[in-house]
Scaffold this motif. Structure first.
Motif, PDB file in Angstrom:
ATOM      1  N   LEU A 253       0.830  -1.213   0.000  1.00 33.97           N
ATOM      2  CA  LEU A 253       0.000   0.000   0.000  1.00 33.97           C
ATOM      3  C   LEU A 253       0.863   1.261   0.000  1.00 33.97           C
ATOM      4  O   LEU A 253       0.513   2.265  -0.639  1.00 33.97           O
ATOM      5  CB  LEU A 253      -0.952  -0.008   1.202  1.00 33.97           C
ATOM      6  N   LEU A 254       1.998   1.217   0.698  1.00 32.43           N
ATOM      7  CA  LEU A 254       2.915   2.363   0.706  1.00 32.43           C
ATOM      8  C   LEU A 254       3.412   2.671  -0.706  1.00 32.43           C
ATOM      9  O   LEU A 254       3.566   3.845  -1.081  1.00 32.43           O
ATOM     10  CB  LEU A 254       4.112   2.082   1.620  1.00 32.43           C
ATOM     11  N   LEU A 255       3.635   1.627  -1.480  1.00 36.99           N
ATOM     12  CA  LEU A 255       4.163   1.805  -2.842  1.00 36.99           C
ATOM     13  C   LEU A 255       3.169   2.501  -3.765  1.00 36.99           C
ATOM     14  O   LEU A 255       3.562   3.070  -4.789  1.00 36.99           O
ATOM     15  CB  LEU A 255       4.537   0.443  -3.444  1.00 36.99           C
ATOM     16  N   ILE A 256       1.880   2.456  -3.411  1.00 37.33           N
ATOM     17  CA  ILE A 256       0.881   3.123  -4.273  1.00 37.33           C
ATOM     18  C   ILE A 256       0.316   4.376  -3.622  1.00 37.33           C
ATOM     19  O   ILE A 256      -0.737   4.865  -4.016  1.00 37.33           O
ATOM     20  CB  ILE A 256      -0.245   2.154  -4.691  1.00 37.33           C
ATOM     21  N   GLY A 257       1.042   4.896  -2.603  1.00 37.99           N
ATOM     22  CA  GLY A 257       0.717   6.232  -2.103  1.00 37.99           C
ATOM     23  C   GLY A 257      -0.005   6.332  -0.782  1.00 37.99           C
ATOM     24  O   GLY A 257      -0.363   7.423  -0.344  1.00 37.99           O
ATOM     25  N   TYR A 258      -0.246   5.210  -0.104  1.00 35.50           N
ATOM     26  CA  TYR A 258      -0.881   5.280   1.206  1.00 35.50           C
ATOM     27  C   TYR A 258       0.116   5.774   2.240  1.00 35.50           C
ATOM     28  O   TYR A 258       1.325   5.529   2.131  1.00 35.50           O
ATOM     29  CB  TYR A 258      -1.453   3.905   1.608  1.00 35.50           C
ATOM     30  N   ASN A 259      -0.395   6.468   3.245  1.00 36.20           N
ATOM     31  CA  ASN A 259       0.455   7.079   4.273  1.00 36.20           C
ATOM     32  C   ASN A 259       0.286   6.296   5.578  1.00 36.20           C
ATOM     33  O   ASN A 259      -0.622   6.561   6.364  1.00 36.20           O
ATOM     34  CB  ASN A 259       0.069   8.555   4.456  1.00 36.20           C
ATOM     35  N   ILE A 260       1.157   5.309   5.784  1.00 37.40           N
ATOM     36  CA  ILE A 260       1.062   4.426   6.956  1.00 37.40           C
ATOM     37  C   ILE A 260       2.459   4.278   7.541  1.00 37.40           C
ATOM     38  O   ILE A 260       3.370   3.805   6.855  1.00 37.40           O
ATOM     39  CB  ILE A 260       0.507   3.034   6.564  1.00 37.40           C
ATOM     40  N   SER A 261       2.624   4.686   8.778  1.00 36.00           N
ATOM     41  CA  SER A 261       3.950   4.671   9.396  1.00 36.00           C
ATOM     42  C   SER A 261       4.195   3.372  10.159  1.00 36.00           C
ATOM     43  O   SER A 261       3.269   2.593  10.415  1.00 36.00           O
ATOM     44  CB  SER A 261       4.089   5.857  10.357  1.00 36.00           C
ATOM     45  N   GLU A 262       5.429   3.177  10.568  1.00 39.87           N
ATOM     46  CA  GLU A 262       5.780   2.026  11.407  1.00 39.87           C
ATOM     47  C   GLU A 262       5.003   2.089  12.722  1.00 39.87           C
ATOM     48  O   GLU A 262       4.587   1.056  13.259  1.00 39.87           O
ATOM     49  CB  GLU A 262       7.294   2.026  11.667  1.00 39.87           C
ATOM     50  N   LYS A 263       4.798   3.300  13.229  1.00 39.41           N
ATOM     51  CA  LYS A 263       4.029   3.480  14.473  1.00 39.41           C
ATOM     52  C   LYS A 263       2.576   3.045  14.272  1.00 39.41           C
ATOM     53  O   LYS A 263       1.978   2.390  15.128  1.00 39.41           O
ATOM     54  CB  LYS A 263       4.079   4.947  14.898  1.00 39.41           C
ATOM     55  N   HIS A 264       1.994   3.397  13.133  1.00 39.43           N
ATOM     56  CA  HIS A 264       0.620   2.968  12.825  1.00 39.43           C
ATOM     57  C   HIS A 264       0.533   1.438  12.791  1.00 39.43           C
ATOM     58  O   HIS A 264      -0.412   0.848  13.312  1.00 39.43           O
ATOM     59  CB  HIS A 264       0.160   3.525  11.475  1.00 39.43           C
ATOM     60  N   LEU A 265       1.532   0.821  12.157  1.00 34.84           N
ATOM     61  CA  LEU A 265       1.563  -0.640  12.067  1.00 34.84           C
ATOM     62  C   LEU A 265       1.662  -1.260  13.456  1.00 34.84           C
ATOM     63  O   LEU A 265       0.888  -2.161  13.808  1.00 34.84           O
ATOM     64  CB  LEU A 265       2.741  -1.088  11.202  1.00 34.84           C
ATOM     65  N   ARG A 266       2.591  -0.759  14.248  1.00 35.85           N
ATOM     66  CA  ARG A 266       2.819  -1.313  15.590  1.00 35.85           C
ATOM     67  C   ARG A 266       1.589  -1.149  16.475  1.00 35.85           C
ATOM     68  O   ARG A 266       1.122  -2.110  17.105  1.00 35.85           O
ATOM     69  CB  ARG A 266       4.028  -0.611  16.221  1.00 35.85           C
ATOM     70  N   GLU A 267       1.031   0.060  16.505  1.00 43.63           N
ATOM     71  CA  GLU A 267      -0.114   0.318  17.385  1.00 43.63           C
ATOM     72  C   GLU A 267      -1.385  -0.361  16.862  1.00 43.63           C
ATOM     73  O   GLU A 267      -2.208  -0.830  17.648  1.00 43.63           O
ATOM     74  CB  GLU A 267      -0.317   1.820  17.555  1.00 43.63           C
ATOM     75  N   GLY A 268      -1.527  -0.432  15.554  1.00 45.61           N
ATOM     76  CA  GLY A 268      -2.693  -1.094  14.982  1.00 45.61           C
ATOM     77  C   GLY A 268      -2.723  -2.567  15.329  1.00 45.61           C
ATOM     78  O   GLY A 268      -3.775  -3.117  15.668  1.00 45.61           O
ATOM     79  N   LEU A 269      -1.565  -3.212  15.273  1.00 48.30           N
ATOM     80  CA  LEU A 269      -1.496  -4.634  15.605  1.00 48.30           C
ATOM     81  C   LEU A 269      -1.716  -4.886  17.093  1.00 48.30           C
ATOM     82  O   LEU A 269      -2.172  -5.966  17.480  1.00 48.30           O
ATOM     83  CB  LEU A 269      -0.134  -5.215  15.171  1.00 48.30           C
ATOM     84  N   GLN A 270      -1.415  -3.899  17.928  1.00 48.21           N
ATOM     85  CA  GLN A 270      -1.586  -4.075  19.370  1.00 48.21           C
ATOM     86  C   GLN A 270      -2.969  -3.643  19.864  1.00 48.21           C
ATOM     87  O   GLN A 270      -3.289  -3.841  21.036  1.00 48.21           O
ATOM     88  CB  GLN A 270      -0.492  -3.299  20.114  1.00 48.21           C
ATOM     89  N   LYS A 271      -3.802  -3.109  18.961  1.00 55.38           N
ATOM     90  CA  LYS A 271      -5.138  -2.636  19.366  1.00 55.38           C
ATOM     91  C   LYS A 271      -6.235  -3.224  18.482  1.00 55.38           C
ATOM     92  O   LYS A 271      -7.247  -2.579  18.240  1.00 55.38           O
ATOM     93  CB  LYS A 271      -5.168  -1.107  19.323  1.00 55.38           C
ATOM     94  N   VAL A 272      -6.024  -4.461  18.016  1.00 54.49           N
ATOM     95  CA  VAL A 272      -6.987  -5.069  17.089  1.00 54.49           C
ATOM     96  C   VAL A 272      -8.357  -5.225  17.747  1.00 54.49           C
ATOM     97  O   VAL A 272      -9.383  -4.845  17.174  1.00 54.49           O
ATOM     98  CB  VAL A 272      -6.483  -6.442  16.579  1.00 54.49           C
ATOM     99  N   VAL A 273      -8.383  -5.775  18.952  1.00 53.02           N
ATOM    100  CA  VAL A 273      -9.667  -6.011  19.627  1.00 53.02           C
ATOM    101  C   VAL A 273     -10.361  -4.683  19.927  1.00 53.02           C
ATOM    102  O   VAL A 273     -11.559  -4.525  19.687  1.00 53.02           O
ATOM    103  CB  VAL A 273      -9.464  -6.833  20.919  1.00 53.02           C
ATOM    104  N   GLU A 274      -9.597  -3.708  20.414  1.00 54.24           N
ATOM    105  CA  GLU A 274     -10.167  -2.394  20.731  1.00 54.24           C
ATOM    106  C   GLU A 274     -10.707  -1.704  19.477  1.00 54.24           C
ATOM    107  O   GLU A 274     -11.799  -1.130  19.486  1.00 54.24           O
ATOM    108  CB  GLU A 274      -9.088  -1.515  21.379  1.00 54.24           C
ATOM    109  N   ASN A 275      -9.961  -1.756  18.386  1.00 55.29           N
ATOM    110  CA  ASN A 275     -10.341  -1.033  17.171  1.00 55.29           C
ATOM    111  C   ASN A 275     -11.415  -1.721  16.349  1.00 55.29           C
ATOM    112  O   ASN A 275     -12.211  -1.055  15.682  1.00 55.29           O
ATOM    113  CB  ASN A 275      -9.115  -0.819  16.277  1.00 55.29           C
ATOM    114  N   THR A 276     -11.433  -3.063  16.366  1.00 53.04           N
ATOM    115  CA  THR A 276     -12.337  -3.791  15.460  1.00 53.04           C
ATOM    116  C   THR A 276     -13.362  -4.670  16.162  1.00 53.04           C
ATOM    117  O   THR A 276     -14.242  -5.221  15.515  1.00 53.04           O
ATOM    118  CB  THR A 276     -11.539  -4.691  14.492  1.00 53.04           C
ATOM    119  N   ARG A 277     -13.216  -4.840  17.479  1.00 47.14           N
ATOM    120  CA  ARG A 277     -14.130  -5.679  18.281  1.00 47.14           C
ATOM    121  C   ARG A 277     -14.098  -7.149  17.853  1.00 47.14           C
ATOM    122  O   ARG A 277     -15.120  -7.837  17.870  1.00 47.14           O
ATOM    123  CB  ARG A 277     -15.580  -5.167  18.191  1.00 47.14           C
ATOM    124  N   LEU A 278     -12.929  -7.638  17.500  1.00 44.66           N
ATOM    125  CA  LEU A 278     -12.805  -9.044  17.107  1.00 44.66           C
ATOM    126  C   LEU A 278     -13.010  -9.956  18.308  1.00 44.66           C
ATOM    127  O   LEU A 278     -12.493  -9.702  19.388  1.00 44.66           O
ATOM    128  CB  LEU A 278     -11.422  -9.299  16.492  1.00 44.66           C
TER     129      LEU A 278
END
Length: 405
Positions: A253-278
């Motif tokens: 996604l970064l290669l086609i212009g999306y703006n996603i940082s390493e911090k977004h990746l790290r925090e997103g993976l650590q907040k899956v249940v909170e963010n998506t209610r899985l």
């Protein structure tokens, strides 16, 4: 119609794979295409990532949605099946579709559904895409229901396609070898759209490479390309593979212009249940005694879960277990521990496997336990019999887990 009336109509009147099995399977996408045209092709009005695979596609979908949310995008998430409420299937930034939208969508299109005899799954995909289009999302993460080539979701042209892995599941529909199943799941590979493969498997690698080549699609194998491990709040050890797959998708996604940082990746993976209610992925329901549930149900999924179970510390193990009637018990029985007390049960759906058949089969394979009238009764009996330092595991079927969380 009320919300419950609407659901009752959807579930009872239309064929549905979850409940009916093979009767609900269609051989082409013509009905979905007709529905999309009827809805003014909402699938063309939002960007997407399309995720298939035998195991891990649900967790991977939720992980990716969480990372994209952390990066500030308005993210649609379409997954199946649901555990407690139909609306879990369709979310935006973790918030379920409203009851009013579900009611309104069915009311507006009911005569079309009846006239064209649409399946539950086709109807639900149409609803999701219509909702995402009207809500003007930035990107949708769309999980394939079953297979890929003939799945109703396969009318989208995504930014990236993903196949987590291939295992022997739904063989009556998809084929009885890894190569045949890979061909079906590889049907989501679109011309000039990059494809990320989560796990490299010698049987499926040439199949995917061939399909990608024919479609002029870049192909990347996440497990060969991503060395760094990212921690996730989804705590099963098997989630490491899924987090690497997500990291690879983010690179694409970064290669086609999306703006996603390493911090977004790290925090997103650590907040899956909170963010998506899985729900239902190595979910701890109780501490004393410890109770864990997991929706893994085919050989590959259960092997990951049982490996994780072996790492737990406990005195005695209690397993609440049920399955669906078309489950090939031969394919999973050797994975299950003999040093455990089993509580056999039938999930409360028409496709649930008869509990006495399940008990007799497992008892014959040295897995000992008793049969119970319901999942609830089996679970309560396990809670009653387990000591505080024992472990209770609940699984075998998504539908068993759904009844206790």
């Amino acid at each position: 119609m009320t919300y419950q009336d609407t659901l009752n109509w959807m579930f009872s009147q239309l064929p549905m794979y979850q409940r009916q099995g093979k009767l609900a399977f269609k051989k082409d996408l013509s009905s979905t295409v007709k529905l999309a045209n009827h809805l003014n092709n909402p699938e063309n009005k939002f960007k997407s990532v399309h995720i298939a695979g035998t195991n891990g596609k649900g967790s991977t979908s939720h992980m990716l949605a969480s990372v994209l949310q952390e990066a500030g995008y308005k993210v649609g998430l379409y997954t199946s099946p649901h555990l407690k409420d139909f609306r879990e299937r369709i979310k935006i930034n973790g918030k379920e579709i409203s009851k009013q939208f579900v009611i309104g969508f069915i009311k507006r299109n009911k005569s079309f559904f009846e006239k064209n005899q649409l399946s539950f799954f086709e109807m639900t995909v149409g609803m999701a895409f219509d909702y995402f289009s009207k809500q003007e999302i930035d990107i949708a993460v769309v999980e394939v229901g079953m297979g890929g080539r003939l799945d109703s979701t396969n009318i989208i042209t995504p930014e990236v396609s993903v196949i987590t892995n291939i295992g022997l599941d739904h063989t009556q529909f998809l084929g009885d070898t890894l190569e045949l199943i890979a061909h079906e799941k590889g049907g989501i590979i679109k011309p000039n759209v990059p494809i990320v493969i989560g796990e490299t498997q010698k049987e499926t690698l040439p199949v995917f490479k061939d399909i990608a080549h024919k479609n002029n699609s870049k192909i990347v194998f996440a497990d060969k390309n991503i060395m760094k491990e990212h921690k996730s709040d989804l705590i099963g050890s098997y989630q490491n593979k899924n987090s690497k797959t997500v990291a690879q998708v983010i690179q694409e996604l970064l290669l086609i212009g999306y703006n996603i940082s390493e911090k977004h990746l790290r925090e997103g993976l650590q907040k899956v249940v909170e963010n998506t209610r899985l729900l239902g992925r190595w979910q701890i329901l109780n501490d004393t005694p410890k109770v864990i549930c997991d929706t893994g149900h085919n050989r590959e999924g259960l092997s990951y879960v049982m490996e994780q179970l072996r790492n737990e510390k406990y005195n005695d193990l209690h397993i609440v277990f049920g399955a669906v009637s078309d489950k090939d018990l031969n394919s999973i029985v050797d994975l299950l521990p003999t040093q455990a007390t089993y509580y056999f049960c039938k999930p409360d759906i028409p496709r649930g496997m008869d509990v006495m058949n399940l008990k007799q089969y497992f008892n014959a394979h040295n897995l000992k336990g008793e049969a119970y009238k319901s999942v609830d009764e089996a679970y309560k009996s396990a809670l009653k019999q387990a000591a505080s330092n024992d472990l209770i595991f609940v699984g075998g079927s998504t539908f068993v887990v759904a009844e206790i969380i």
